[in-house]
Design a protein around this motif. Structure first.
Motif, PDB file in Angstrom:
ATOM      1  N   ASN A  32     -13.486 -15.331  -4.102  1.00 17.16           N
ATOM      2  CA  ASN A  32     -12.513 -15.181  -3.015  1.00 17.16           C
ATOM      3  C   ASN A  32     -11.276 -16.024  -3.314  1.00 17.16           C
ATOM      4  O   ASN A  32     -11.367 -17.114  -3.875  1.00 17.16           O
ATOM      5  N   ASN A  33     -10.116 -15.497  -2.940  1.00 15.90           N
ATOM      6  CA  ASN A  33      -8.840 -16.200  -3.098  1.00 15.90           C
ATOM      7  C   ASN A  33      -8.495 -16.479  -4.562  1.00 15.90           C
ATOM      8  O   ASN A  33      -7.876 -17.485  -4.879  1.00 15.90           O
ATOM      9  N   SER A  34      -8.897 -15.562  -5.455  1.00 11.49           N
ATOM     10  CA  SER A  34      -8.595 -15.748  -6.873  1.00 11.49           C
ATOM     11  C   SER A  34      -7.473 -14.840  -7.368  1.00 11.49           C
ATOM     12  O   SER A  34      -7.065 -14.940  -8.520  1.00 11.49           O
ATOM     13  N   GLY A  35      -6.986 -13.919  -6.504  1.00 14.79           N
ATOM     14  CA  GLY A  35      -5.849 -13.085  -6.883  1.00 14.79           C
ATOM     15  C   GLY A  35      -6.178 -11.627  -7.150  1.00 14.79           C
ATOM     16  O   GLY A  35      -5.338 -10.884  -7.639  1.00 14.79           O
ATOM     17  N   LYS A  36      -7.382 -11.180  -6.836  1.00 18.86           N
ATOM     18  CA  LYS A  36      -7.770  -9.782  -7.070  1.00 18.86           C
ATOM     19  C   LYS A  36      -6.862  -8.822  -6.299  1.00 18.86           C
ATOM     20  O   LYS A  36      -6.350  -7.865  -6.863  1.00 18.86           O
ATOM     21  N   THR A  37      -6.659  -9.098  -5.019  1.00 14.64           N
ATOM     22  CA  THR A  37      -5.824  -8.227  -4.198  1.00 14.64           C
ATOM     23  C   THR A  37      -4.371  -8.280  -4.645  1.00 14.64           C
ATOM     24  O   THR A  37      -3.680  -7.255  -4.663  1.00 14.64           O
ATOM     25  N   SER A  38      -3.899  -9.453  -5.050  1.00 15.81           N
ATOM     26  CA  SER A  38      -2.530  -9.573  -5.562  1.00 15.81           C
ATOM     27  C   SER A  38      -2.348  -8.713  -6.806  1.00 15.81           C
ATOM     28  O   SER A  38      -1.343  -8.026  -6.970  1.00 15.81           O
ATOM     29  N   PHE A  39      -3.337  -8.734  -7.692  1.00 16.89           N
ATOM     30  CA  PHE A  39      -3.276  -7.928  -8.914  1.00 16.89           C
ATOM     31  C   PHE A  39      -3.215  -6.439  -8.587  1.00 16.89           C
ATOM     32  O   PHE A  39      -2.370  -5.708  -9.104  1.00 16.89           O
ATOM     33  N   LEU A  40      -4.087  -5.987  -7.706  1.00 18.26           N
ATOM     34  CA  LEU A  40      -4.099  -4.567  -7.351  1.00 18.26           C
ATOM     35  C   LEU A  40      -2.826  -4.172  -6.601  1.00 18.26           C
ATOM     36  O   LEU A  40      -2.312  -3.063  -6.768  1.00 18.26           O
ATOM     37  N   SER A  41      -2.286  -5.077  -5.804  1.00 21.58           N
ATOM     38  CA  SER A  41      -1.060  -4.798  -5.058  1.00 21.58           C
ATOM     39  C   SER A  41       0.134  -4.594  -5.993  1.00 21.58           C
ATOM     40  O   SER A  41       0.919  -3.666  -5.805  1.00 21.58           O
ATOM     41  N   ILE A  42       0.272  -5.455  -6.988  1.00 19.04           N
ATOM     42  CA  ILE A  42       1.416  -5.301  -7.893  1.00 19.04           C
ATOM     43  C   ILE A  42       1.257  -4.078  -8.787  1.00 19.04           C
ATOM     44  O   ILE A  42       2.233  -3.395  -9.105  1.00 19.04           O
ATOM     45  N   LEU A  43       0.031  -3.741  -9.160  1.00 14.79           N
ATOM     46  CA  LEU A  43      -0.187  -2.496  -9.911  1.00 14.79           C
ATOM     47  C   LEU A  43       0.238  -1.297  -9.077  1.00 14.79           C
ATOM     48  O   LEU A  43       0.896  -0.386  -9.577  1.00 14.79           O
ATOM     49  N   GLN A  44      -0.140  -1.306  -7.807  1.00 10.98           N
ATOM     50  CA  GLN A  44       0.225  -0.204  -6.922  1.00 10.98           C
ATOM     51  C   GLN A  44       1.750  -0.085  -6.793  1.00 10.98           C
ATOM     52  O   GLN A  44       2.293   1.010  -6.807  1.00 10.98           O
ATOM     53  N   LYS A  45       2.434  -1.219  -6.693  1.00 13.87           N
ATOM     54  CA  LYS A  45       3.895  -1.197  -6.566  1.00 13.87           C
ATOM     55  C   LYS A  45       4.553  -0.526  -7.773  1.00 13.87           C
ATOM     56  O   LYS A  45       5.477   0.263  -7.635  1.00 13.87           O
ATOM     57  N   PHE A  46       4.077  -0.829  -8.964  1.00 18.36           N
ATOM     58  CA  PHE A  46       4.717  -0.299 -10.159  1.00 18.36           C
ATOM     59  C   PHE A  46       4.229   1.078 -10.558  1.00 18.36           C
ATOM     60  O   PHE A  46       4.917   1.786 -11.290  1.00 18.36           O
ATOM     61  N   LEU A  47       3.052   1.479 -10.098  1.00 16.07           N
ATOM     62  CA  LEU A  47       2.543   2.795 -10.452  1.00 16.07           C
ATOM     63  C   LEU A  47       2.898   3.869  -9.434  1.00 16.07           C
ATOM     64  O   LEU A  47       2.709   5.051  -9.696  1.00 16.07           O
ATOM     65  N   SER A  48       3.422   3.476  -8.280  1.00 20.84           N
ATOM     66  CA  SER A  48       3.820   4.481  -7.290  1.00 20.84           C
ATOM     67  C   SER A  48       5.128   5.133  -7.721  1.00 20.84           C
ATOM     68  O   SER A  48       5.859   4.611  -8.561  1.00 20.84           O
ATOM     69  N   GLU A  49       5.412   6.276  -7.148  1.00 27.06           N
ATOM     70  CA  GLU A  49       6.612   7.014  -7.534  1.00 27.06           C
ATOM     71  C   GLU A  49       7.880   6.424  -6.933  1.00 27.06           C
ATOM     72  O   GLU A  49       8.967   6.664  -7.435  1.00 27.06           O
ATOM     73  N   SER A  50       7.751   5.665  -5.871  1.00 31.37           N
ATOM     74  CA  SER A  50       8.930   5.076  -5.246  1.00 31.37           C
ATOM     75  C   SER A  50       9.297   3.755  -5.940  1.00 31.37           C
ATOM     76  O   SER A  50       8.493   3.160  -6.647  1.00 31.37           O
ATOM     77  N   LYS A  51      10.515   3.318  -5.682  1.00 30.49           N
ATOM     78  CA  LYS A  51      10.998   2.064  -6.260  1.00 30.49           C
ATOM     79  C   LYS A  51      10.233   0.889  -5.652  1.00 30.49           C
ATOM     80  O   LYS A  51      10.089   0.818  -4.432  1.00 30.49           O
ATOM     81  N   PRO A  52       9.731  -0.044  -6.483  1.00 34.57           N
ATOM     82  CA  PRO A  52       8.985  -1.177  -5.916  1.00 34.57           C
ATOM     83  C   PRO A  52       9.870  -2.063  -5.046  1.00 34.57           C
ATOM     84  O   PRO A  52      11.018  -2.341  -5.392  1.00 34.57           O
ATOM     85  N   GLU A  53       9.332  -2.478  -3.915  1.00 32.01           N
ATOM     86  CA  GLU A  53      10.042  -3.377  -3.010  1.00 32.01           C
ATOM     87  C   GLU A  53       9.225  -4.650  -2.868  1.00 32.01           C
ATOM     88  O   GLU A  53       8.015  -4.608  -2.720  1.00 32.01           O
ATOM     89  N   PHE A  54       9.915  -5.785  -2.899  1.00 33.75           N
ATOM     90  CA  PHE A  54       9.252  -7.081  -2.820  1.00 33.75           C
ATOM     91  C   PHE A  54       9.795  -7.867  -1.637  1.00 33.75           C
ATOM     92  O   PHE A  54      10.965  -7.768  -1.300  1.00 33.75           O
ATOM     93  N   ALA A  55       8.920  -8.659  -1.038  1.00 32.62           N
ATOM     94  CA  ALA A  55       9.304  -9.572   0.030  1.00 32.62           C
ATOM     95  C   ALA A  55       9.368 -10.981  -0.552  1.00 32.62           C
ATOM     96  O   ALA A  55       8.791 -11.254  -1.610  1.00 32.62           O
ATOM     97  N   PHE A  56      10.046 -11.870   0.121  1.00 35.04           N
ATOM     98  CA  PHE A  56      10.160 -13.255  -0.324  1.00 35.04           C
ATOM     99  C   PHE A  56       8.780 -13.876  -0.523  1.00 35.04           C
ATOM    100  O   PHE A  56       8.543 -14.620  -1.470  1.00 35.04           O
TER     101      PHE A  56
END
Length: 65
Positions: A32-56
């Motif tokens: 838990n809290n090792s970054g698994k969800t962060s890893f999957l989230s950034i993969l999703q951002k770059f593999l989606s067809e829309s332009k990736p958007e990031f928050a602060f």
């Protein structure tokens, strides 16, 4: 398209992460809290067809400073 490796810098829990994928199957396993969800989230951002958007808040605390 085949992704062989990923380099992630300063994204949420992932300060400096390099991941090499296997040819057939790769699993994301960790405590838990090792970054698994962060890893999957950034993969999703770059593999989606829309332009990736990031928050602060997507950037590590060190990068925010």
């Amino acid at each position: 398209m085949k992704i062989e490796s990923v380099q992630i810098r300063n994204f949420r829990m992932l300060k400096e992460t390099d991941i090499n994928f296997e040819d057939v199957l790769s699993l994301v396993i960790g405590k838990n809290n090792s970054g698994k969800t962060s890893f999957l989230s950034i993969l999703q951002k770059f593999l989606s067809e829309s332009k990736p958007e990031f928050a602060f808040e997507d950037f590590s605390i060190e990068a925010q400073q």
